[in-house]
Design an enzyme around this catalytic site. Structure first.
Site, PDB file in Angstrom:
ATOM      1  CG  ASP A  58      22.815  31.619  29.959  1.00  0.00           C
ATOM      2  OD1 ASP A  58      23.347  32.625  30.437  1.00  0.00           O
ATOM      3  OD2 ASP A  58      22.104  31.658  28.920  1.00  0.00           O
ATOM      4  CG  ASN A 112      23.170  38.545  35.367  1.00  0.00           C
ATOM      5  OD1 ASN A 112      23.424  39.743  35.276  1.00  0.00           O
ATOM      6  ND2 ASN A 112      23.341  37.709  34.347  1.00  0.00           N
ATOM      7  CE1 TYR A 177      15.628  44.181  31.312  1.00  0.00           C
ATOM      8  CE2 TYR A 177      15.497  46.585  31.266  1.00  0.00           C
ATOM      9  CZ  TYR A 177      16.226  45.429  31.486  1.00  0.00           C
ATOM     10  OH  TYR A 177      17.550  45.515  31.882  1.00  0.00           O
ATOM     11  CB  VAL A 210      26.737  47.694  31.174  1.00  0.00           C
ATOM     12  CG1 VAL A 210      28.150  47.132  31.319  1.00  0.00           C
ATOM     13  CG2 VAL A 210      26.194  48.155  32.520  1.00  0.00           C
ATOM     14  CB  THR A 212      27.170  43.532  27.280  1.00  0.00           C
ATOM     15  OG1 THR A 212      25.995  43.892  26.538  1.00  0.00           O
ATOM     16  CG2 THR A 212      26.922  43.745  28.760  1.00  0.00           C
TER      17      THR A 212
HETATM   18  N1  NAD Z   1      23.736  45.666  29.819  1.00  0.00           N
HETATM   19  C1  NAD Z   1      23.166  46.738  30.344  1.00  0.00           C
HETATM   20  O1  NAD Z   1      23.333  47.854  29.871  1.00  0.00           O
HETATM   21  C2  NAD Z   1      22.290  46.604  31.571  1.00  0.00           C
HETATM   22  C3  NAD Z   1      21.792  47.782  32.148  1.00  0.00           C
HETATM   23  C4  NAD Z   1      21.000  47.707  33.274  1.00  0.00           C
HETATM   24  C5  NAD Z   1      20.716  46.474  33.824  1.00  0.00           C
HETATM   25  N2  NAD Z   1      21.201  45.348  33.252  1.00  0.00           N
HETATM   26  C6  NAD Z   1      20.848  44.075  33.885  1.00  0.00           C
HETATM   27  O2  NAD Z   1      22.009  43.300  34.077  1.00  0.00           O
HETATM   28  C7  NAD Z   1      21.713  41.925  33.885  1.00  0.00           C
HETATM   29  C8  NAD Z   1      22.595  41.360  32.800  1.00  0.00           C
HETATM   30  O3  NAD Z   1      22.406  42.124  31.630  1.00  0.00           O
HETATM   31  P1  NAD Z   1      23.152  41.776  30.274  1.00  0.00           P
HETATM   32  O4  NAD Z   1      23.180  43.030  29.495  1.00  0.00           O
HETATM   33  O5  NAD Z   1      24.405  41.043  30.548  1.00  0.00           O
HETATM   34  O6  NAD Z   1      22.074  40.789  29.593  1.00  0.00           O
HETATM   35  P2  NAD Z   1      22.257  39.840  28.335  1.00  0.00           P
HETATM   36  O7  NAD Z   1      20.962  39.799  27.645  1.00  0.00           O
HETATM   37  O8  NAD Z   1      23.454  40.231  27.549  1.00  0.00           O
HETATM   38  O9  NAD Z   1      22.558  38.414  29.012  1.00  0.00           O
HETATM   39  C9  NAD Z   1      21.578  37.790  29.744  1.00  0.00           C
HETATM   40  C10 NAD Z   1      21.973  36.336  29.964  1.00  0.00           C
HETATM   41  O10 NAD Z   1      20.811  35.678  30.469  1.00  0.00           O
HETATM   42  C11 NAD Z   1      20.557  34.526  29.679  1.00  0.00           C
HETATM   43  N3  NAD Z   1      19.128  34.267  29.629  1.00  0.00           N
HETATM   44  C12 NAD Z   1      18.179  34.927  28.917  1.00  0.00           C
HETATM   45  N4  NAD Z   1      16.979  34.356  29.089  1.00  0.00           N
HETATM   46  C13 NAD Z   1      17.171  33.323  29.949  1.00  0.00           C
HETATM   47  C14 NAD Z   1      16.309  32.339  30.513  1.00  0.00           C
HETATM   48  N5  NAD Z   1      14.999  32.324  30.219  1.00  0.00           N
HETATM   49  N6  NAD Z   1      16.831  31.435  31.372  1.00  0.00           N
HETATM   50  C15 NAD Z   1      18.149  31.442  31.653  1.00  0.00           C
HETATM   51  N7  NAD Z   1      19.020  32.334  31.148  1.00  0.00           N
HETATM   52  C16 NAD Z   1      18.530  33.261  30.304  1.00  0.00           C
HETATM   53  C17 NAD Z   1      21.114  34.857  28.298  1.00  0.00           C
HETATM   54  O11 NAD Z   1      21.386  33.684  27.548  1.00  0.00           O
HETATM   55  C18 NAD Z   1      22.373  35.632  28.670  1.00  0.00           C
HETATM   56  O12 NAD Z   1      23.467  34.770  28.884  1.00  0.00           O
HETATM   57  C19 NAD Z   1      20.225  41.863  33.552  1.00  0.00           C
HETATM   58  O13 NAD Z   1      19.486  41.618  34.727  1.00  0.00           O
HETATM   59  C20 NAD Z   1      19.938  43.241  33.008  1.00  0.00           C
HETATM   60  O14 NAD Z   1      18.582  43.597  33.154  1.00  0.00           O
HETATM   61  C21 NAD Z   1      21.980  45.379  32.131  1.00  0.00           C
END
Ligand code: NAD
Length: 270
Positions: A58, A112, A177, A210, A212
């Site tokens: 991360d 992820n 995105y 989701v 979060t």
């Molecule tokens: N939360 C949702 O509703 C949702 C819905 C559909 C898909 N998703 C997908 O699920 C996955 C996780 O989503 P989330 O909501 O937990 O995302 P989030 O933004 O809450 O967390 C993403 C994580 O990735 C890290 N990150 C960001 N840029 C980075 C980089 N350049 N290098 C390394 N790490 C990096 C962040 O620090 C964080 O810990 C993603 O692929 C997202 O597209 C999430």
């Protein structure tokens, strides 16, 4: 973990009950990108609870260390954390090689990391566009490039790419995105074909919206709550555990003949 807080705390949901246990995950080396927070942190925790040997990368060192400390305090094996910006392909691949040198070849890779920041299609410049594709798409390929040789050697592998409901619903305000997440599905399909003969599976998990901590803090409003109520077949809200349960199954031998597919966990978005 506290998942349902803020505006969703009053939404009733039947209890999820215990997670299933997957004997095949015990001792497996699992890597999660973007594992410090959100869904990634849930994946790190749940694989650790299965007895897997977990590593994650991360850019948020403070959240990463807090997660590793918390899991260790729970009596779980401390996950191995490495700082890596997934947009920097070469450096990221070096981190993956270092992780494999320390804890062994990665057999479950969860791509992820992502960034769903909003941007305007009418003014975004080429540099920003490339940057958003790097964080939402390209690293999936470069991580696979780095870990697939090790998976070939051990004769098995499960790669789980994170897609999004955003590529299937009428969302706007984040074209890079959404384009990236649609491309993740195509990448999944073609690499499943390329890597299948080596018994490496490649699947795409498509979460709905989701709740979060970050989504609750930054995105959820009364208006989005109405959209969710109208769009989901099921009442209630998705939480990270809903997605983690699917990801565990895809990582485990139980899904051993499943590859090249989209797996949707969105409470029936339509
Ligand atoms: N939360 C949702 O509703 C949702 C819905 C559909 C898909 N998703 C997908 O699920 C996955 C996780 O989503 P989330 O909501 O937990 O995302 P989030 O933004 O809450 O967390 C993403 C994580 O990735 C890290 N990150 C960001 N840029 C980075 C980089 N350049 N290098 C390394 N790490 C990096 C962040 O620090 C964080 O810990 C993603 O692929 C997202 O597209 C999430």
């Amino acid at each position: 973990m506290e998942h349902l807080t803020g505006p969703n705390s009053g939404i009733a949901r039947p209890p999820l009950g215990d997670f299933a246990s997957y004997p095949s995950l015990v001792g497996q080396v699992v890597f999660v990108s973007g594992g410090a927070s959100g869904l990634g942190a849930e994946f790190v925790e749940q694989f650790a609870r299965q007895g897997s040997v977990v590593a994650f990368a991360d850019v948020d060192d403070a959240a990463a260390v807090a997660l590793a400390d918390r899991l260790e305090q729970l009596g779980l094996r401390r996950p191995l954390y490495r700082h890596a910006d997934v947009r920097m392909a070469s450096a990221y691949q070096e981190v993956l090689a270092d992780i494999a040198a320390v804890i062994g070849p990665i057999s479950v890779l969860v791509n992820n990391a992502a960034n769903d920041e909003r941007h305007d299609s009418t003014v975004i410049d080429p540099s920003k566009w490339s940057d958003l594709l790097a964080v939402n798409l390209s690293h999936h390929l470069f991580a696979i490039q780095a870990v697939a040789p090790g998976m070939r050697e051990i004769g098995v592998g499960s790669i789980i790419n994170l897609g999004s409901v955003a590529a299937h619903a009428p969302f706007t305000g984040m074209p890079a995105y959404i384009a990236a997440k649609a491309a993740v599905e195509g990448l999944t399909r073609t690499l499943a074909r390329e890597l299948g003969p080596a018994r490496i599976r490649v699947n795409c998990v498509i979460p709905g919206w989701v709740m979060t901590v970050r989504q609750l803090r930054e995105r959820v409003t009364e208006q989005t709550e109405r959209i969710l109520d109208e769009s989901q077949c099921l009442p209630g809200r998705l939480i990270p555990a809903d997605v983690a349960r699917l990801v565990l199954w895809l990582g485990a031998a139980d899904s051993g003949m499943c590859t090249g597919q989209n797996w949707v966990v969105d409470a029936g978005w339509s």
